[in-house]
Motif scaffolding. Structure first.
Motif, PDB file in Angstrom:
ATOM      1  N   ALA A  81     -38.091 -12.452  12.489  1.00 52.85           N
ATOM      2  CA  ALA A  81     -36.631 -12.588  12.352  1.00 52.85           C
ATOM      3  C   ALA A  81     -35.905 -11.247  12.474  1.00 52.85           C
ATOM      4  CB  ALA A  81     -36.293 -13.234  11.004  1.00 52.85           C
ATOM      5  N   TYR A  82     -36.598 -10.156  12.216  1.00 49.01           N
ATOM      6  CA  TYR A  82     -35.982  -8.818  12.278  1.00 49.01           C
ATOM      7  C   TYR A  82     -36.263  -8.085  13.592  1.00 49.01           C
ATOM      8  CZ  TYR A  82     -35.634  -9.334   7.199  1.00 49.01           C
ATOM      9  OH  TYR A  82     -35.347  -9.772   5.933  1.00 49.01           O
ATOM     10  N   ALA A  83     -37.179  -8.572  14.391  1.00 45.71           N
ATOM     11  CA  ALA A  83     -37.676  -7.852  15.567  1.00 45.71           C
ATOM     12  C   ALA A  83     -36.573  -7.244  16.423  1.00 45.71           C
ATOM     13  CB  ALA A  83     -38.565  -8.748  16.412  1.00 45.71           C
ATOM     14  N   THR A  84     -35.576  -8.029  16.781  1.00 49.80           N
ATOM     15  CA  THR A  84     -34.464  -7.513  17.589  1.00 49.80           C
ATOM     16  C   THR A  84     -33.121  -7.819  16.933  1.00 49.80           C
ATOM     17  OG1 THR A  84     -34.466  -9.536  18.916  1.00 49.80           O
ATOM     18  CG2 THR A  84     -35.741  -7.667  19.764  1.00 49.80           C
ATOM     19  N   ALA A  85     -33.118  -7.869  15.614  1.00 49.03           N
ATOM     20  CA  ALA A  85     -31.892  -8.174  14.866  1.00 49.03           C
ATOM     21  C   ALA A  85     -30.867  -7.059  15.021  1.00 49.03           C
ATOM     22  CB  ALA A  85     -32.232  -8.380  13.392  1.00 49.03           C
ATOM     23  N   THR A  86     -29.650  -7.355  14.598  1.00 46.81           N
ATOM     24  CA  THR A  86     -28.539  -6.413  14.707  1.00 46.81           C
ATOM     25  C   THR A  86     -28.211  -5.835  13.335  1.00 46.81           C
ATOM     26  OG1 THR A  86     -27.660  -7.729  16.525  1.00 46.81           O
ATOM     27  CG2 THR A  86     -26.166  -6.172  15.512  1.00 46.81           C
ATOM     28  N   SER A  87     -27.972  -4.534  13.298  1.00 48.91           N
ATOM     29  CA  SER A  87     -27.670  -3.843  12.039  1.00 48.91           C
ATOM     30  C   SER A  87     -26.217  -4.068  11.624  1.00 48.91           C
ATOM     31  CB  SER A  87     -27.930  -2.343  12.187  1.00 48.91           C
ATOM     32  OG  SER A  87     -26.964  -1.779  13.053  1.00 48.91           O
ATOM     33  N   LEU A  88     -25.828  -3.491  10.484  1.00 49.86           N
ATOM     34  CA  LEU A  88     -24.473  -3.640   9.952  1.00 49.86           C
ATOM     35  C   LEU A  88     -23.400  -3.226  10.952  1.00 49.86           C
ATOM     36  CD1 LEU A  88     -24.942  -2.320   6.287  1.00 49.86           C
ATOM     37  CD2 LEU A  88     -24.752  -4.707   7.047  1.00 49.86           C
ATOM     38  N   ASP A  89     -23.653  -2.176  11.724  1.00 51.78           N
ATOM     39  CA  ASP A  89     -22.639  -1.713  12.680  1.00 51.78           C
ATOM     40  C   ASP A  89     -22.816  -2.295  14.078  1.00 51.78           C
ATOM     41  OD1 ASP A  89     -24.769  -0.297  13.808  1.00 51.78           O
ATOM     42  OD2 ASP A  89     -23.626   1.548  14.040  1.00 51.78           O
ATOM     43  N   GLY A  90     -23.778  -3.206  14.262  1.00 48.52           N
ATOM     44  CA  GLY A  90     -23.969  -3.857  15.557  1.00 48.52           C
ATOM     45  C   GLY A  90     -25.051  -3.243  16.425  1.00 48.52           C
ATOM     46  N   THR A  91     -25.797  -2.271  15.913  1.00 50.85           N
ATOM     47  CA  THR A  91     -26.889  -1.671  16.679  1.00 50.85           C
ATOM     48  C   THR A  91     -28.060  -2.648  16.716  1.00 50.85           C
ATOM     49  OG1 THR A  91     -26.241   0.545  15.965  1.00 50.85           O
ATOM     50  CG2 THR A  91     -28.472   0.297  16.822  1.00 50.85           C
ATOM     51  N   GLN A  92     -28.523  -2.974  17.922  1.00 45.95           N
ATOM     52  CA  GLN A  92     -29.646  -3.901  18.047  1.00 45.95           C
ATOM     53  C   GLN A  92     -30.958  -3.142  17.907  1.00 45.95           C
ATOM     54  OE1 GLN A  92     -29.768  -6.331  21.557  1.00 45.95           O
ATOM     55  NE2 GLN A  92     -31.424  -7.590  20.757  1.00 45.95           N
ATOM     56  N   ARG A  93     -31.862  -3.706  17.150  1.00 49.56           N
ATOM     57  CA  ARG A  93     -33.177  -3.112  16.889  1.00 49.56           C
ATOM     58  C   ARG A  93     -34.055  -3.270  18.124  1.00 49.56           C
ATOM     59  NH1 ARG A  93     -38.194  -4.245  14.252  1.00 49.56           N
ATOM     60  NH2 ARG A  93     -38.680  -2.627  12.735  1.00 49.56           N
ATOM     61  N   ASN A  94     -34.702  -2.191  18.544  1.00 49.25           N
ATOM     62  CA  ASN A  94     -35.624  -2.211  19.675  1.00 49.25           C
ATOM     63  C   ASN A  94     -37.011  -1.836  19.157  1.00 49.25           C
ATOM     64  OD1 ASN A  94     -37.148  -1.876  21.960  1.00 49.25           O
ATOM     65  ND2 ASN A  94     -35.736  -0.449  22.955  1.00 49.25           N
ATOM     66  N   PRO A  95     -37.920  -2.797  19.026  1.00 50.80           N
ATOM     67  CA  PRO A  95     -39.244  -2.525  18.453  1.00 50.80           C
ATOM     68  C   PRO A  95     -40.064  -1.499  19.247  1.00 50.80           C
ATOM     69  CG  PRO A  95     -38.876  -4.896  18.644  1.00 50.80           C
ATOM     70  CD  PRO A  95     -37.748  -4.209  19.345  1.00 50.80           C
ATOM     71  N   ASP A  96     -39.691  -1.262  20.499  1.00 53.02           N
ATOM     72  CA  ASP A  96     -40.452  -0.313  21.327  1.00 53.02           C
ATOM     73  C   ASP A  96     -40.048   1.147  21.118  1.00 53.02           C
ATOM     74  OD1 ASP A  96     -41.983  -2.313  22.506  1.00 53.02           O
ATOM     75  OD2 ASP A  96     -40.484  -2.682  24.060  1.00 53.02           O
ATOM     76  N   SER A  97     -38.977   1.396  20.387  1.00 55.22           N
ATOM     77  CA  SER A  97     -38.551   2.787  20.182  1.00 55.22           C
ATOM     78  C   SER A  97     -38.039   2.992  18.760  1.00 55.22           C
ATOM     79  CB  SER A  97     -37.497   3.200  21.205  1.00 55.22           C
ATOM     80  OG  SER A  97     -36.360   2.394  21.077  1.00 55.22           O
ATOM     81  N   LEU A  98     -38.959   2.981  17.817  1.00 55.91           N
ATOM     82  CA  LEU A  98     -38.604   3.166  16.407  1.00 55.91           C
ATOM     83  C   LEU A  98     -39.275   4.415  15.864  1.00 55.91           C
ATOM     84  CD1 LEU A  98     -39.199  -0.510  15.215  1.00 55.91           C
ATOM     85  CD2 LEU A  98     -36.990   0.568  15.667  1.00 55.91           C
ATOM     86  N   SER A  99     -38.618   5.065  14.939  1.00 56.28           N
ATOM     87  CA  SER A  99     -39.228   6.197  14.236  1.00 56.28           C
ATOM     88  C   SER A  99     -40.103   5.649  13.120  1.00 56.28           C
ATOM     89  CB  SER A  99     -38.156   7.105  13.633  1.00 56.28           C
ATOM     90  OG  SER A  99     -37.368   7.683  14.638  1.00 56.28           O
ATOM     91  N   SER A 100     -41.175   6.349  12.820  1.00 55.49           N
ATOM     92  CA  SER A 100     -42.018   5.924  11.702  1.00 55.49           C
ATOM     93  C   SER A 100     -41.326   6.290  10.389  1.00 55.49           C
ATOM     94  CB  SER A 100     -43.379   6.611  11.769  1.00 55.49           C
ATOM     95  OG  SER A 100     -43.256   7.987  11.495  1.00 55.49           O
TER      96      SER A 100
END
Length: 157
Positions: A83-102
């Protein structure tokens, strides 16, 4: 009678020339080579010492900018439920699982810092499955609403 008259002077050309023996010549050459080698070794050791001080790994050093981003495999959700994989944050930024910081790269912690916490960050993705934790648009893994990391940017919406 002055001193000049009593002491006969020898001209430099009258002094017997002492022939330089091969051993003396070799010792003089060895001395120069030894000195040069010492200077070279001292310079090399100094450079090696300075190179060791410039960091480059080990010993609890902070992660550098180049290691801050981790790439997840294309089928990954970035350590969160689907459900969170490509969800949108509070300001509308879409999550990209391929480019995340640890979480380690951004110094994530489960407690707030000076009143700043994930639930008030622009990148926070609110709880979607009722388990009390959310996610982040730029950081891998589940994120506690009262957590904090150095990527915090206050949400002004």
């Amino acid at each position: 009678m002055g001193d000049d008259e009593r002491t006969p002077r020898r001209d430099a050309s009258e002094r017997p020339a002492r022939p330089m023996r091969s051993r003396d010549a070799r010792d003089a050459g060895d001395s120069d080579r030894t000195r040069r080698r010492f200077i070279w070794l001292a310079g090399t050791a100094a450079m090696a010492g300075l190179a060791g001080c410039s960091g480059g790994g080990g010993g609890g050093a902070e992660p550098s900018e180049t290691t801050a981003t981790t790439t997840q495999s294309s089928g990954s959700t970035g350590g969160v439920p689907e459900a969170y994989a490509t969800a949108t944050s509070l300001d509308g930024t879409q999550r990209n699982p391929d480019s995340l910081s640890s979480q380690e790269a951004v110094s994530y912690q489960d407690e707030p810092s000076e009143g700043r916490q994930c639930s008030t960050c622009r990148y926070y993705i609110e709880d979607k499955n009722g388990d009390g934790v959310g996610a982040c648009a730029i950081v891998a893994g589940e994120v506690a609403p009262e957590g904090y990391c150095v990527s915090y940017v206050e949400y002004e919406g």
